[in-house]
Design an enzyme around this catalytic site. Structure first.
Site, PDB file in Angstrom:
ATOM      1  N   LYS A   1      -2.518  -1.548  -3.778  1.00 22.16           N
ATOM      2  CA  LYS A   1      -3.044  -0.328  -3.666  1.00 22.16           C
ATOM      3  C   LYS A   1      -2.199   0.954  -3.849  1.00 22.16           C
ATOM      4  O   LYS A   1      -1.350   1.267  -3.136  1.00 22.16           O
ATOM      5  CB  LYS A   1      -3.579  -0.199  -2.298  1.00 22.16           C
ATOM      6  CG  LYS A   1      -4.607   0.932  -2.086  1.00 22.16           C
ATOM      7  CD  LYS A   1      -5.071   0.509  -0.788  1.00 22.16           C
ATOM      8  CE  LYS A   1      -5.866   1.948  -0.292  1.00 22.16           C
ATOM      9  NZ  LYS A   1      -6.142   2.059   1.276  1.00 22.16           N
TER      10      LYS A   1
ATOM     11  N   LYS B   1       0.726  -1.334   0.031  1.00 25.48           N
ATOM     12  CA  LYS B   1      -0.035   0.047   0.249  1.00 25.48           C
ATOM     13  C   LYS B   1       0.770   1.357   0.104  1.00 25.48           C
ATOM     14  O   LYS B   1       1.659   1.420   0.847  1.00 25.48           O
ATOM     15  CB  LYS B   1      -0.841   0.023   1.140  1.00 25.48           C
ATOM     16  CG  LYS B   1      -1.625   1.246   1.587  1.00 25.48           C
ATOM     17  CD  LYS B   1      -2.781   1.049   2.491  1.00 25.48           C
ATOM     18  CE  LYS B   1      -3.373   2.540   2.730  1.00 25.48           C
ATOM     19  NZ  LYS B   1      -4.299   2.176   3.750  1.00 25.48           N
TER      20      LYS B   1
END
Ligand code: PBG
Length: 341
Positions: A262, A204
């Site tokens: 992400k 992320k």
């Protein structure tokens, strides 16, 4: 030039040929729909920066999930805005917190819907960070307050257990603390939830794409003395791909069952690398900023929003994602199944 032997255009000539040789497909089963739960009843607040996305009270959220289910959506992931915030994010691990309440309602109304929960502290802490802050040093307040990794781990484990106890099918830690997959796995196992899988937000990245989400989840870091201005101390540097592989390797070793990258589109190279090196199910999160960009351009009539969304999600699949978290899930599923609502 000699006449080319191979002519790729031959297999593009008709729609039937194109469908025959198509390598990647996008199906409603590949979509996970993020939903935002808020306290109250009959609350349906439009999120301005994300057209089509709402903060929903549990009753409205259940109705929305039903509408998604009718369109073909089979999985949701829940984010919660609590009644109250405090420095240690108590609302995150309360058994009667907003997420456990939402999970129970959803599982009752839609037993076949897969309910994932986001496990993080940022919606629940009054400073807006994804963990608890380090205790101030003797030097005085306002110094050196980063997020304390190891103080945060047991709280994340408690949060995951509270979600599992309410009936969550999958827990998805998004905090980016080191060691959180192991801590959550141990916590779940000790509480008897050894069958609940962990979807790790393994890679992320800290960046500018989460702004609209922070409006929806009311989770932006607060400005104040000693409070870090951003999440760069725990989320990844967008420049790094080798580090992403190390993050994934750690999460796999700690017991992650599924992985996530992400944001999605600017990071599809990372999706591809992980797909080639690891065999766990892999997802991509098409995040709020990515969604907002498509919606904004479509509203101006500059792009065909529906087609751009379909193409975007298909490209996530082509890059190697098995499934995609997307705010467009209901609309896309409706388009794919022909059951538009
Ligand atoms: C919580 C969390 C965030 C997102 C998912 N889980 C926000 C953040 O890290 O600030 C972002 C999702 C999106 O932008 O759509 N840590």
């Amino acid at each position: 030039m000699p006449y080319p032997q191979e002519r790729p255009r031959r297999t593009r000539r008709t729609e039937a040929l194109r469908r025959l040789v198509r390598e990647t497909a996008l199906a409603p089963d590949d979509l996970v729909w993020p939903l935002f739960a808020v306290p109250g009843q009959r609350v349906r607040n439009a999120v301005k920066s994300m057209p089509g996305v709402f903060q929903l009270s549990v009753d409205e959220l259940t109705a929305e999930a039903q509408a998604g289910y009718d369109a073909g959506v089979r999985s949701v992931i829940l984010f919660g805005v609590p009644e109250a915030k405090d420095p240690v994010g108590s609302g995150a691990y309360a058994d009667d917190g907003i997420i456990p309440r939402a999970v129970r309602a959803l599982k009752q109304a839609l037993p076949d819907l897969l309910v994932m929960t986001d496990v993080c502290m940022c919606e629940y802490t009054d400073h807006g960070h994804c963990g608890v802050l380090k205790p101030p040093r003797a030097g005085g307040p306002g110094q050196d307050l980063g997020v304390d990794n190891d103080l945060t781990l047991p709280l994340l484990a408690r949060e995951a257990v509270a979600h599992a106890r309410a009936g969550a099918d999958v827990v998805a830690p998004s905090d980016m603390m080191d060691g959180r997959v192991a801590a959550i796995r141990q916590g779940l196992d000790a509480a008897g939830f050894d069958e609940v899988p962990i979807l790790s937000y393994a890679a992320k990245f800290a960046g500018a794409f989460y702004g609209p989400f922070r409006d929806a989840a009311e989770s932006a870091p607060v400005e104040g003395p000693g409070i870090p201005r951003d999440r760069k101390g725990y989320q990844m540097d967008p420049a790094n791909w080798r580090e992403a592989l190390r993050e994934v390797a750690l999460d796999v070793a700690e017991g992650a069952d599924m992985l996530m990258v992400k944001p999605a589109i600017p990071y599809l190279d990372v999706v591809r690398l992980i797909r080639d090196r690891f065999d766990l199910p892999l997802s991509a999160y098409h995040v709020s900023g990515e969604y907002a960009m498509i919606k904004a351009a479509a509203e101006r009539g500059w792009i065909d929003g529906e087609r751009v969304m379909l193409e975007t999600l298909l490209c996530c699949r082509r890059a190697g994602a098995d499934f995609i978290l997307t705010y467009g899930a209901k609309d896309v599923a409706g388009t794919l199944t022909g059951r538009r609502r």
